[in-house]
Design a protein around this motif. Sequence first.
Motif, mmCIF file in Angstrom:
data_model
loop_
_atom_site.group_PDB
_atom_site.id
_atom_site.type_symbol
_atom_site.label_atom_id
_atom_site.label_comp_id
_atom_site.label_asym_id
_atom_site.label_seq_id
_atom_site.Cartn_x
_atom_site.Cartn_y
_atom_site.Cartn_z
ATOM 1 N N ASP A 63 0.839 -1.208 0.000
ATOM 2 C CA ASP A 63 0.000 0.000 0.000
ATOM 3 C C ASP A 63 0.868 1.249 0.000
ATOM 4 O O ASP A 63 0.480 2.289 -0.524
ATOM 5 C CB ASP A 63 -0.903 -0.008 1.230
ATOM 6 C CG ASP A 63 -1.795 -1.226 1.284
ATOM 7 O OD1 ASP A 63 -2.796 -1.255 0.546
ATOM 8 O OD2 ASP A 63 -1.480 -2.163 2.045
ATOM 9 N N LEU A 64 2.045 1.139 0.590
ATOM 10 C CA LEU A 64 3.053 2.201 0.592
ATOM 11 C C LEU A 64 4.318 1.637 -0.042
ATOM 12 O O LEU A 64 4.724 0.513 0.256
ATOM 13 C CB LEU A 64 3.336 2.661 2.027
ATOM 14 C CG LEU A 64 4.534 3.580 2.244
ATOM 15 C CD1 LEU A 64 4.332 4.912 1.532
ATOM 16 C CD2 LEU A 64 4.777 3.794 3.743
ATOM 17 N N ASP A 84 5.368 3.214 -10.997
ATOM 18 C CA ASP A 84 4.400 4.301 -11.160
ATOM 19 C C ASP A 84 3.112 3.783 -11.794
ATOM 20 O O ASP A 84 2.007 4.104 -11.344
ATOM 21 C CB ASP A 84 5.017 5.400 -12.021
ATOM 22 C CG ASP A 84 4.076 6.568 -12.247
ATOM 23 O OD1 ASP A 84 3.630 7.161 -11.241
ATOM 24 O OD2 ASP A 84 3.794 6.880 -13.412
ATOM 25 N N GLY A 87 1.471 1.356 -9.283
ATOM 26 C CA GLY A 87 0.945 2.119 -8.156
ATOM 27 C C GLY A 87 -0.316 2.876 -8.515
ATOM 28 O O GLY A 87 -1.252 2.962 -7.725
ATOM 29 N N HIS A 93 0.653 4.337 -2.635
ATOM 30 C CA HIS A 93 1.310 5.627 -2.449
ATOM 31 C C HIS A 93 2.814 5.434 -2.518
ATOM 32 O O HIS A 93 3.367 4.592 -1.812
ATOM 33 C CB HIS A 93 0.923 6.241 -1.105
ATOM 34 C CG HIS A 93 -0.495 6.713 -1.057
ATOM 35 N ND1 HIS A 93 -0.842 8.039 -1.124
ATOM 36 C CD2 HIS A 93 -1.655 6.018 -0.963
ATOM 37 C CE1 HIS A 93 -2.161 8.144 -1.062
ATOM 38 N NE2 HIS A 93 -2.670 6.933 -0.972
ATOM 39 N N SER A 113 0.813 7.743 -10.475
ATOM 40 C CA SER A 113 0.547 7.330 -9.102
ATOM 41 C C SER A 113 0.535 8.521 -8.153
ATOM 42 O O SER A 113 0.944 9.632 -8.518
ATOM 43 C CB SER A 113 1.618 6.325 -8.644
ATOM 44 O OG SER A 113 2.894 6.941 -8.677
ATOM 45 N N ALA A 114 0.068 8.264 -6.933
ATOM 46 C CA ALA A 114 0.172 9.259 -5.869
ATOM 47 C C ALA A 114 1.591 9.202 -5.336
ATOM 48 O O ALA A 114 1.989 8.204 -4.732
ATOM 49 C CB ALA A 114 -0.837 8.952 -4.763
ATOM 50 N N VAL A 115 2.382 10.235 -5.567
ATOM 51 C CA VAL A 115 3.810 10.158 -5.274
ATOM 52 C C VAL A 115 4.291 11.410 -4.558
ATOM 53 O O VAL A 115 3.812 12.517 -4.822
ATOM 54 C CB VAL A 115 4.625 9.937 -6.574
ATOM 55 C CG1 VAL A 115 4.446 11.097 -7.537
ATOM 56 C CG2 VAL A 115 6.101 9.709 -6.268
ATOM 57 N N GLN A 116 5.208 11.216 -3.629
ATOM 58 C CA GLN A 116 5.961 12.302 -3.019
ATOM 59 C C GLN A 116 7.424 12.099 -3.408
ATOM 60 O O GLN A 116 7.961 11.014 -3.242
ATOM 61 C CB GLN A 116 5.848 12.278 -1.495
ATOM 62 C CG GLN A 116 4.450 12.497 -0.944
ATOM 63 C CD GLN A 116 4.456 12.440 0.573
ATOM 64 O OE1 GLN A 116 5.061 13.278 1.243
ATOM 65 N NE2 GLN A 116 3.774 11.455 1.126
ATOM 66 N N VAL A 133 1.212 10.218 4.079
ATOM 67 C CA VAL A 133 0.504 9.103 3.450
ATOM 68 C C VAL A 133 -0.611 8.611 4.355
ATOM 69 O O VAL A 133 -1.740 8.349 3.905
ATOM 70 C CB VAL A 133 1.486 7.952 3.124
ATOM 71 C CG1 VAL A 133 0.725 6.692 2.715
ATOM 72 C CG2 VAL A 133 2.434 8.371 2.011
ATOM 73 N N LEU A 136 -3.658 10.553 4.078
ATOM 74 C CA LEU A 136 -4.362 10.472 2.797
ATOM 75 C C LEU A 136 -5.069 9.138 2.583
ATOM 76 O O LEU A 136 -6.000 9.052 1.779
ATOM 77 C CB LEU A 136 -3.377 10.695 1.647
ATOM 78 C CG LEU A 136 -2.746 12.088 1.556
ATOM 79 C CD1 LEU A 136 -1.642 12.095 0.515
ATOM 80 C CD2 LEU A 136 -3.798 13.133 1.235
ATOM 81 N N LEU A 137 -4.613 8.091 3.275
ATOM 82 C CA LEU A 137 -5.188 6.770 3.044
ATOM 83 C C LEU A 137 -6.633 6.711 3.547
ATOM 84 O O LEU A 137 -6.905 7.088 4.685
ATOM 85 C CB LEU A 137 -4.362 5.695 3.754
ATOM 86 C CG LEU A 137 -3.015 5.343 3.117
ATOM 87 C CD1 LEU A 137 -2.215 4.436 4.029
ATOM 88 C CD2 LEU A 137 -3.220 4.675 1.760
#
Length: 323
Positions: A63-64, A84, A87, A93, A113-116, A133, A136-137
């Motif tokens: 999930d992460l 990417d 994800g 994330h 994807s949701a990326v930092q 994260v 946001l989940l």
Amino acid sequence: MQQDFLYEPICNAAGCQLSVTVLADRDYLREEMCADASSAGFRVLDSCSLEEYAQGPLTALGDLVLVDCSEATADAMALLSRLDMRGGKAGAHLVISTTMGALDSVFGCLSMSAVQILVDPARAERVIAIGRVLALLPNLRLREMGEDDRLMLLRLTEQVGRIAERLELMSPGQRAGGGAFRFESPSPGWRGEEDDHSGSRKRTERVQLPDSSIIRRLIKARQLRAQYFDAGLFADPAWDILLDLAAARSERRRVSVTSLCIAAGVPATTALRWIGQMVDADLLMRVSDPHDRRRAYIALADTTADAMASYLAEVGAAELASV
């Protein structure tokens, strides 16, 4: 002394503990990332080097996904593109740490994807990214937070909240019933002072951005303040980003994310956070390189360029720059 934050396992609405995939070539760093994710309540699903993961069998994605990618090798970029895509489809994330030298290549691989993206981060920055994260989940089953937990969560979200508020104030209009930061055109039934009796609006000349030399002089004047005052007094990355992109648009020049991070005048990770927020707000747009899909640039949205042109004309940018 660093406080040790330990959390109970984090579970989704079905009661299943959330998992993390950790990919890093450096052993000590991989151990740190596993320890921090475990402390936050994640179950370590995979932990190995980038090469081992790329050459191994296709397994489920956590999930992460925590990745350290310090070099923009062809194999590493291919793996990031795969992560990417996977994800984005799975809703995972990604937190990717990299270097300034590899930033443009890494940024170009991440669009689905949701990326930092963290640039040369300290361990604390990775912990904060994991905290973001968690915020946001969706559909998490968490234990009740104590007062220390609440204070920590407030500190983690305070900066993001300030960014959102400042961007909202910058937006010339918001969509009724929709999210903030949206530029809005007048409704079909709107009539202004320039409308004639037949209801058709007179065409006005579109304001153009001034010559880039004028905008560059404004930027230089802003930078000179740091010679006489603490630069932190005037930190305004959003405005510095807009000015740099306005000058580049006037020059018909493309701007890489690395160049824009430098122009923002703040740490690269902070600049990336601002850029991401401004892209989400439709103030900026991500532009793929037509000759190399692995590269991407940042540009002003057309509505933002119009707003910048109107503002610079209104304040008399040419006269200000000549002072």
